[in-house]
Design an enzyme around this catalytic site. Structure first.
Site, PDB file in Angstrom:
ATOM      1  N   SER A  11       4.977 -16.779 -10.361  1.00 56.17           N
ATOM      2  CA  SER A  11       3.669 -15.190  -9.417  1.00 56.17           C
ATOM      3  C   SER A  11       2.415 -16.759  -9.093  1.00 56.17           C
ATOM      4  O   SER A  11       1.817 -16.595  -9.990  1.00 56.17           O
ATOM      5  CB  SER A  11       3.340 -14.075 -10.328  1.00 56.17           C
ATOM      6  OG  SER A  11       2.793 -13.812  -8.469  1.00 56.17           O
ATOM      7  N   HIS A  36       7.365 -16.205  -6.566  1.00 52.17           N
ATOM      8  CA  HIS A  36       7.185 -15.027  -6.346  1.00 52.17           C
ATOM      9  C   HIS A  36       5.928 -14.634  -6.006  1.00 52.17           C
ATOM     10  O   HIS A  36       5.075 -15.660  -6.338  1.00 52.17           O
ATOM     11  CB  HIS A  36       6.533 -14.563  -7.729  1.00 52.17           C
ATOM     12  CG  HIS A  36       7.087 -13.447  -7.830  1.00 52.17           C
ATOM     13  ND1 HIS A  36       8.218 -12.258  -7.699  1.00 52.17           N
ATOM     14  CD2 HIS A  36       5.545 -12.011  -7.764  1.00 52.17           C
ATOM     15  CE1 HIS A  36       7.600 -11.213  -7.333  1.00 52.17           C
ATOM     16  NE2 HIS A  36       6.471 -10.422  -8.154  1.00 52.17           N
ATOM     17  N   ASP A  38       3.218 -12.253  -4.563  1.00 52.65           N
ATOM     18  CA  ASP A  38       2.703 -10.352  -4.824  1.00 52.65           C
ATOM     19  C   ASP A  38       1.618 -10.475  -3.233  1.00 52.65           C
ATOM     20  O   ASP A  38       1.349 -10.827  -4.305  1.00 52.65           O
ATOM     21  CB  ASP A  38       1.734 -10.456  -5.644  1.00 52.65           C
ATOM     22  CG  ASP A  38       3.296 -10.530  -7.391  1.00 52.65           C
ATOM     23  OD1 ASP A  38       2.819 -11.126  -8.743  1.00 52.65           O
ATOM     24  OD2 ASP A  38       4.259 -10.268  -7.236  1.00 52.65           O
ATOM     25  N   MET A  40      -0.123  -6.976  -2.064  1.00 53.65           N
ATOM     26  CA  MET A  40      -1.290  -5.913  -1.692  1.00 53.65           C
ATOM     27  C   MET A  40      -1.812  -5.757  -1.059  1.00 53.65           C
ATOM     28  O   MET A  40      -3.126  -6.578  -0.624  1.00 53.65           O
ATOM     29  CB  MET A  40      -1.526  -6.215  -3.974  1.00 53.65           C
ATOM     30  CG  MET A  40      -1.095  -6.621  -4.922  1.00 53.65           C
ATOM     31  SD  MET A  40      -2.200  -7.112  -6.422  1.00 53.65           S
ATOM     32  CE  MET A  40      -1.216  -7.608  -7.781  1.00 53.65           C
ATOM     33  N   HIS A  69       6.997  -9.928  -2.665  1.00 49.33           N
ATOM     34  CA  HIS A  69       7.113  -8.762  -3.294  1.00 49.33           C
ATOM     35  C   HIS A  69       6.033  -7.899  -2.617  1.00 49.33           C
ATOM     36  O   HIS A  69       4.699  -7.778  -2.689  1.00 49.33           O
ATOM     37  CB  HIS A  69       7.195  -8.413  -5.552  1.00 49.33           C
ATOM     38  CG  HIS A  69       6.598  -7.235  -5.985  1.00 49.33           C
ATOM     39  ND1 HIS A  69       5.827  -7.737  -6.786  1.00 49.33           N
ATOM     40  CD2 HIS A  69       6.938  -6.534  -5.814  1.00 49.33           C
ATOM     41  CE1 HIS A  69       6.084  -5.955  -7.652  1.00 49.33           C
ATOM     42  NE2 HIS A  69       6.487  -5.697  -6.619  1.00 49.33           N
ATOM     43  N   MET A  71       4.028  -4.997  -2.815  1.00 45.33           N
ATOM     44  CA  MET A  71       3.600  -3.707  -3.463  1.00 45.33           C
ATOM     45  C   MET A  71       2.142  -3.157  -2.179  1.00 45.33           C
ATOM     46  O   MET A  71       1.198  -3.058  -2.664  1.00 45.33           O
ATOM     47  CB  MET A  71       2.457  -4.073  -4.432  1.00 45.33           C
ATOM     48  CG  MET A  71       3.557  -4.375  -5.389  1.00 45.33           C
ATOM     49  SD  MET A  71       2.588  -5.352  -6.611  1.00 45.33           S
ATOM     50  CE  MET A  71       2.610  -6.667  -5.949  1.00 45.33           C
ATOM     51  N   MET A 140       9.500  -3.475 -13.402  1.00 46.87           N
ATOM     52  CA  MET A 140       7.688  -3.722 -13.644  1.00 46.87           C
ATOM     53  C   MET A 140       7.829  -3.520 -14.740  1.00 46.87           C
ATOM     54  O   MET A 140       7.675  -2.084 -15.123  1.00 46.87           O
ATOM     55  CB  MET A 140       6.230  -2.580 -12.275  1.00 46.87           C
ATOM     56  CG  MET A 140       7.006  -3.113 -11.180  1.00 46.87           C
ATOM     57  SD  MET A 140       6.513  -4.664 -10.433  1.00 46.87           S
ATOM     58  CE  MET A 140       4.469  -5.172 -11.254  1.00 46.87           C
ATOM     59  N   ASP A 178       8.634  -7.961 -13.647  1.00 48.18           N
ATOM     60  CA  ASP A 178       7.364  -8.377 -12.910  1.00 48.18           C
ATOM     61  C   ASP A 178       6.195  -7.915 -14.387  1.00 48.18           C
ATOM     62  O   ASP A 178       6.202  -6.878 -14.555  1.00 48.18           O
ATOM     63  CB  ASP A 178       8.053  -8.042 -11.783  1.00 48.18           C
ATOM     64  CG  ASP A 178       6.318  -8.458 -11.427  1.00 48.18           C
ATOM     65  OD1 ASP A 178       6.536  -8.316 -10.315  1.00 48.18           O
ATOM     66  OD2 ASP A 178       5.522  -9.577 -11.608  1.00 48.18           O
TER      67      ASP A 178
HETATM   68  C1  DX5 Z   1       1.756  -7.048 -10.578  1.00 56.90           C
HETATM   69  C2  DX5 Z   1       2.493  -8.097 -10.519  1.00 56.90           C
HETATM   70  C3  DX5 Z   1       3.222  -9.331 -11.361  1.00 56.90           C
HETATM   71  C4  DX5 Z   1       1.869 -10.324 -11.811  1.00 56.90           C
HETATM   72  C5  DX5 Z   1       2.614 -11.526 -12.604  1.00 56.90           C
HETATM   73  O1  DX5 Z   1       1.803  -5.901  -9.727  1.00 56.90           O
HETATM   74  O2  DX5 Z   1       3.161  -7.618  -9.432  1.00 56.90           O
HETATM   75  O3  DX5 Z   1       3.866 -10.117 -10.665  1.00 56.90           O
HETATM   76  O4  DX5 Z   1       1.426 -11.348 -10.836  1.00 56.90           O
HETATM   77  O5  DX5 Z   1       1.071 -11.578 -13.559  1.00 56.90           O
HETATM   78  P1  DX5 Z   1       1.539 -11.999 -14.972  1.00 56.90           P
HETATM   79  O6  DX5 Z   1       2.640 -13.244 -14.857  1.00 56.90           O
HETATM   80  O7  DX5 Z   1       0.463 -12.385 -14.817  1.00 56.90           O
HETATM   81  O8  DX5 Z   1       1.434 -10.099 -15.218  1.00 56.90           O
HETATM   82 ZN    ZN Z   2       5.380  -9.196  -8.381  1.00 56.57          ZN
END
Ligand code: DX5
Ligand code: ZN
Length: 228
Positions: A11, A36, A38, A40, A69, A71, A140, A178
């Site tokens: 990620s 990956h 993320d 947000m 992903h 979010m 998650m 994840d």
């Molecule tokens: C959290 C993300 C994850 C996160 C994983 O909301 O969806 O993908 O980046 O990071 P680590 O591996 O550091 O928990």
């Molecule tokens: Zn993620």
């Protein structure tokens, strides 16, 4: 596209943004299959990460499969922009999609594979109506919004239940886990059924990123019984 399971999906949320290209190149050298991304929005989760332009920049540094992903609230409004940014797969949160079946169709209509993500407090049953439509179910294993959190232990039971659900429905989706995945738990996570392992901090906070990717991949394969 065929991938070698299990898949490690670093990620880039945890990468050094001042050296994004270099961090991604270290993944390329380690033959990482997925990256990956993320996204947000500060509403669906209490953090803001990055947008389509950042994904486009990351994609320009790699041939890896871009696993995006979302979010975010109202993900349907942003599918096109992440398609244009080069996403290969878009995963939306069940909790953010009142018309989940239509959202999945929308992603497929753009030629991408579609995933649905479940927060730790969301019942697996909520994806049963689309279990034969999705290409991936993301569990998650932390509460979404931040990297570097601890793995939520009951994810193992959820993994087992989701694997049974997949078999009962004759479905073919990949199971992705994840959050909080690291060298200490990745073998058990794959043993309990994960096909795709997202790792942010475990990869990008390591002193030697290629070596860490190799070790994580090895342990993931042991968990799948691929190597002794
Ligand atoms: C959290 C993300 C994850 C996160 C994983 O909301 O969806 O993908 O980046 O990071 P680590 O591996 O550091 O928990
Ligand atoms: Zn993620």
């Amino acid at each position: 596209m065929d991938f070698t399971l299990p898949i490690l999906a670093p990620s880039i949320l945890a990468s050094d943004y001042t050296r994004l290209g270099e961090d991604i190149e270290k993944c390329n050298q380690s033959e990482v299959q997925w990256l990956h991304c993320d996204i947000m929005d500060g509403h669906f989760v209490p953090n803001i990460s990055y947008g389509p332009k950042f994904v486009e920049a990351a994609g320009s540094c790699t041939d890896a499969f871009l696993d995006v992903h979302l979010m975010i609230e109202n993900p349907d409004q942003y599918i096109e922009r992440f398609v244009d940014a080069g996403a290969d797969q878009i995963t939306v949160h069940q909790e953010a999609c009142p018309h989940l079946h239509r959202t999945i169709q929308n992603i497929h209509n753009h030629g991408l594979t579609a995933g649905v993500a479940l927060n730790p407090g969301t019942s697996l049953q909520t994806v049963e109506p689309v279990i034969n439509d999705v290409d991936l179910v993301l569990l998650m294993s932390v509460n979404p919004g931040f990297g570097g959190q601890s793995f939520i232990e009951n994810t193992y039971q959820r993994l087992q239940k989701l694997s049974v659900m997949r078999d009962e429905h004759g479905a073919g989706f990949l199971i992705e886990v994840d959050g909080g995945v690291n060298l200490d738990n990745i073998q058990k996570v794959t043993k309990y059924g994960a096909d795709v392992l997202v790792a942010g901090s475990a990869v990008f906070k390591a002193k030697n990123i290629p070596e860490r990717i190799k070790n994580l991949t090895q342990k993931a394969k042991v968990g799948k019984g691929k190597i002794a």
